[in-house]
Design an enzyme around this catalytic site. Structure first.
Site, PDB file in Angstrom:
ATOM      1  N   HIS A 222      -3.751   0.356  41.007  1.00 17.96           N
ATOM      2  CA  HIS A 222      -3.822  -0.981  41.610  1.00 17.96           C
ATOM      3  C   HIS A 222      -5.242  -1.475  41.872  1.00 17.96           C
ATOM      4  CE1 HIS A 222      -4.523   1.230  45.367  1.00 17.96           C
ATOM      5  NE2 HIS A 222      -4.992   0.096  45.861  1.00 17.96           N
TER       6      HIS A 222
HETATM    7  C1  UD1 Z   1      -5.713  -4.494  48.799  1.00 14.37           C
HETATM    8  C2  UD1 Z   1      -7.047  -3.918  49.259  1.00 14.37           C
HETATM    9  C3  UD1 Z   1      -7.221  -2.515  48.690  1.00 14.37           C
HETATM   10  C4  UD1 Z   1      -6.036  -1.644  49.014  1.00 14.37           C
HETATM   11  C5  UD1 Z   1      -4.736  -2.327  48.617  1.00 14.37           C
HETATM   12  C6  UD1 Z   1      -3.571  -1.529  49.103  1.00 14.37           C
HETATM   13  C7  UD1 Z   1      -8.818  -5.569  49.581  1.00 14.37           C
HETATM   14  C8  UD1 Z   1     -10.046  -6.155  49.020  1.00 14.37           C
HETATM   15  N1  UD1 Z   1      -8.154  -4.741  48.785  1.00 14.37           N
HETATM   16  O1  UD1 Z   1      -5.763  -4.610  47.398  1.00 14.37           O
HETATM   17  O2  UD1 Z   1      -8.382  -1.927  49.238  1.00 14.37           O
HETATM   18  O3  UD1 Z   1      -6.173  -0.432  48.322  1.00 14.37           O
HETATM   19  O4  UD1 Z   1      -4.667  -3.635  49.202  1.00 14.37           O
HETATM   20  O5  UD1 Z   1      -2.428  -1.773  48.369  1.00 14.37           O
HETATM   21  O6  UD1 Z   1      -8.486  -5.841  50.697  1.00 14.37           O
HETATM   22  N2  UD1 Z   1       0.010  -9.558  45.505  1.00 14.37           N
HETATM   23  C9  UD1 Z   1       1.361  -9.788  45.413  1.00 14.37           C
HETATM   24  N3  UD1 Z   1       2.108  -9.625  46.535  1.00 14.37           N
HETATM   25  C10 UD1 Z   1       1.598  -9.257  47.740  1.00 14.37           C
HETATM   26  C11 UD1 Z   1       0.220  -9.046  47.821  1.00 14.37           C
HETATM   27  C12 UD1 Z   1      -0.560  -9.199  46.703  1.00 14.37           C
HETATM   28  O7  UD1 Z   1       1.876 -10.115  44.355  1.00 14.37           O
HETATM   29  O8  UD1 Z   1       2.362  -9.110  48.726  1.00 14.37           O
HETATM   30  C13 UD1 Z   1      -0.806  -9.717  44.286  1.00 14.37           C
HETATM   31  C14 UD1 Z   1      -1.448 -11.097  44.189  1.00 14.37           C
HETATM   32  O9  UD1 Z   1      -1.473 -11.449  42.830  1.00 14.37           O
HETATM   33  C15 UD1 Z   1      -2.862 -10.840  44.673  1.00 14.37           C
HETATM   34  C16 UD1 Z   1      -3.123  -9.426  44.188  1.00 14.37           C
HETATM   35  O10 UD1 Z   1      -1.874  -8.762  44.307  1.00 14.37           O
HETATM   36  O11 UD1 Z   1      -3.784 -11.766  44.186  1.00 14.37           O
HETATM   37  C17 UD1 Z   1      -4.180  -8.682  44.974  1.00 14.37           C
HETATM   38  O12 UD1 Z   1      -3.829  -8.643  46.354  1.00 14.37           O
HETATM   39  P1  UD1 Z   1      -4.946  -8.380  47.469  1.00 14.37           P
HETATM   40  O13 UD1 Z   1      -4.317  -8.281  48.787  1.00 14.37           O
HETATM   41  O14 UD1 Z   1      -6.067  -9.341  47.293  1.00 14.37           O
HETATM   42  O15 UD1 Z   1      -5.556  -6.984  47.050  1.00 14.37           O
HETATM   43  P2  UD1 Z   1      -4.837  -5.619  46.662  1.00 14.37           P
HETATM   44  O16 UD1 Z   1      -5.072  -5.371  45.211  1.00 14.37           O
HETATM   45  O17 UD1 Z   1      -3.456  -5.590  47.172  1.00 14.37           O
HETATM   46  N1  UDP Z   2       2.828   3.859  48.744  1.00 17.68           N
HETATM   47  C1  UDP Z   2       4.152   3.507  48.936  1.00 17.68           C
HETATM   48  N2  UDP Z   2       4.845   2.977  47.878  1.00 17.68           N
HETATM   49  C2  UDP Z   2       4.276   2.813  46.653  1.00 17.68           C
HETATM   50  C3  UDP Z   2       2.916   3.175  46.477  1.00 17.68           C
HETATM   51  C4  UDP Z   2       2.208   3.687  47.553  1.00 17.68           C
HETATM   52  O1  UDP Z   2       4.698   3.666  50.029  1.00 17.68           O
HETATM   53  O2  UDP Z   2       4.967   2.321  45.745  1.00 17.68           O
HETATM   54  C5  UDP Z   2       2.085   4.411  49.888  1.00 17.68           C
HETATM   55  C6  UDP Z   2       1.425   5.733  49.619  1.00 17.68           C
HETATM   56  O3  UDP Z   2       2.311   6.798  49.868  1.00 17.68           O
HETATM   57  C7  UDP Z   2       0.238   5.709  50.560  1.00 17.68           C
HETATM   58  C8  UDP Z   2      -0.134   4.246  50.622  1.00 17.68           C
HETATM   59  O4  UDP Z   2       1.006   3.529  50.145  1.00 17.68           O
HETATM   60  O5  UDP Z   2       0.607   6.129  51.859  1.00 17.68           O
HETATM   61  C9  UDP Z   2      -1.310   3.992  49.738  1.00 17.68           C
HETATM   62  O6  UDP Z   2      -1.480   2.633  49.579  1.00 17.68           O
HETATM   63  P1  UDP Z   2      -2.234   1.987  48.337  1.00 17.68           P
HETATM   64  O7  UDP Z   2      -2.216   2.921  47.194  1.00 17.68           O
HETATM   65  O8  UDP Z   2      -1.645   0.655  48.151  1.00 17.68           O
HETATM   66  O9  UDP Z   2      -3.688   1.739  48.915  1.00 17.68           O
HETATM   67  P2  UDP Z   2      -4.980   2.633  49.161  1.00 17.68           P
HETATM   68  O10 UDP Z   2      -4.597   3.863  49.876  1.00 17.68           O
HETATM   69  O11 UDP Z   2      -5.613   2.890  47.830  1.00 17.68           O
HETATM   70  O12 UDP Z   2      -5.848   1.714  49.951  1.00 17.68           O
END
Ligand code: UD1
Ligand code: UDP
Length: 387
Positions: A222
């Site tokens: 992701h």
């Molecule tokens: C964010 C965090 C990242 C973390 C991740 C956990 C930042 C900069 N990044 O990344 O550090 O590891 O969350 O999962 O804060 N989207 C959806 N549905 C949602 C949310 C997001 O479809 O409910 C899609 C949208 O297209 C959006 C993209 O995901 O533009 C990115 O979402 P965003 O919250 O900006 O960053 P993450 O990649 O989720």
């Molecule tokens: N996780 C979850 N469902 C998923 C993928 C991840 O519950 O489909 C949980 C995972 O076990 C961990 C957390 O989400 O506890 C990690 O989140 P993510 O990978 O989104 O973000 P990061 O840790 O890289 O910020």
């Protein structure tokens, strides 16, 4: 005992999960001392990235949902700051608790520190030393806006000292006289608490996905660097697809919507190839109990997630990290995680190495005793006793 009003700020999936550990520790040990108010920025809003965790992990329902949603960094962060500031002015809390390194963390840190509310940062000190990652900027700025900093590993604690934080500081703690602690990792609290329940409630998932214990690979992708650069995403996924075909082993991939959106819009025909492959199972994000079960029963984990890297260690699974560097450096030094970037050669070599040597690897306890949330809350209580 003091009565503390604590504002807990979450926004993204891993923060919601971490808030479960804090909520549980408040209910178990500090019910009469700490009043928790939860702000959800709305950074994650899909049911499977947000609501599912509140229901499943018994998390305090948000008192405020700012409904910020997705946007480019500056716009998203600024909307969060505005919303958080309003709530802070209304609630006048004793302190503000933040997790990790997302835009929600940074927004909370800036809004609170500028209004002189003490910021408490869980997962302080982690560094990738790669400032092209949005998370690296968020971490550095959040740490330097904090009053109590809880570093989950030795490496993180040392990073804080290198940046000028002084372990010898004594109370009263302030933004100019912050306190740094070496704790364990709060996610170990959750894994220890939920692993058995995951077996009880979610074991059926393996049949549903037609996989057997220790006979499938779990993969998540992701990170911005891997989803926004389609050549990296294609290199990773085509390598995983050939490894699946060659080894006749299933890959279970609960993909973040960000990754699926990129595949559907920018790599359409490749995406069709993937979903028609008998070994590749792309599924929507799963709940934490489901993820815990999958981590516990997988043969190997391949990920660019910070949380999933550590959970691979909790469950004694080898992990290929789809990044150039990691903040969880102890895993790489221990050789149970290998940095394979988006490089097909490194991914293949790492995969073969773990298939061959995986069962011989050792997984020392790097991440504390599973009581990190309790430790953090005790220190918060002490801060207010001494001021
Ligand atoms: C964010 C965090 C990242 C973390 C991740 C956990 C930042 C900069 N990044 O990344 O550090 O590891 O969350 O999962 O804060 N989207 C959806 N549905 C949602 C949310 C997001 O479809 O409910 C899609 C949208 O297209 C959006 C993209 O995901 O533009 C990115 O979402 P965003 O919250 O900006 O960053 P993450 O990649 O989720
Ligand atoms: N996780 C979850 N469902 C998923 C993928 C991840 O519950 O489909 C949980 C995972 O076990 C961990 C957390 O989400 O506890 C990690 O989140 P993510 O990978 O989104 O973000 P990061 O840790 O890289 O910020």
């Amino acid at each position: 005992m003091p009565n503390i009003k604590l504002i807990n700020i979450v926004g993204a999936r891993p923060q919601i999960i971490k808030a479960s550990a804090i909520g549980r520790a408040i209910r178990s040990y500090f019910q009469n001392d700490i009043k928790e108010i939860l702000i959800h920025t709305g950074q994650h809003y899909d049911k499977e990235l947000s609501d599912v965790f509140f229901d499943e992990l018994e998390i305090h329902k948000p008192d405020y949902n700012l409904g910020v949603g997705s946007a480019i960094h500056g716009r998203q962060t600024s909307m969060m700051i505005t919303g958080i500031e309003e709530v802070l002015l209304k609630e006048n809390p004793d302190c503000v608790l933040l997790y990790g390194d997302t835009n929600s963390t940074l927004a909370g840190a800036l809004a609170a520190s500028k209004l002189h509310f003490p910021v408490i940062h869980i997962e302080a000190g982690l560094r990738s030393f790669n400032k092209t990652m949005p998370e690296e900027l968020n971490r550095i700025m959040s740490d330097h806006s904090s009053t109590l900093l809880f570093a989950p590993t030795n490496a993180a604690f040392k990073n804080l000292i290198r940046e000028g934080f002084r372990p010898e500081n004594s109370p009263p703690y302030t933004l100019d006289n912050p306190k740094i602690y070496l704790t364990g990792d709060i996610m170990l609290d959750n894994t220890l608490f939920f692993a058995e329940l995951a077996e009880k409630k979610k074991a059926f998932l393996l049949d549903k996905l037609s996989v057997k214990r220790d006979d499938f690979i779990l993969a998540t992708i992701h990170r911005e660097a891997n989803t926004d650069d389609i050549s990296r995403l294609e290199a990773i996924l085509s390598t995983l697809k050939s490894l699946a075909d060659e080894n006749k082993i299933s890959f279970i991939m609960p993909l973040h919507p960000r990754t699926t959106i990129t595949l559907r819009t920018k790599l359409k025909s490749f995406y069709n190839e993937l979903i028609n492959n008998q070994y590749i199972k792309i599924i929507p994000p799963v709940s934490f109990l489901e993820m815990t079960l999958l981590e516990k029963t997988a043969k190997m984990i391949i990920t660019d997630s910070g949380g999933v890297q550590k959970e691979s260690h909790f469950f004694k699974k080898p992990c290929l990290v789809l990044r150039k560097e990691t903040e969880w450096i102890e895993l790489v030094n221990n050789k149970t995680a290998l940095l394979v970037d988006a490089d097909p050669g490194k991914i293949r070599n790492g995969f073969s190495w773990f298939i061959k040597c995986g069962p011989e690897l050792k997984y020392p306890g790097f991440y504390g005793d599973g009581k990190t949330a309790e430790f953090i809350l005790k220190e918060i209580m002490l801060m207010f006793e001494k001021t």
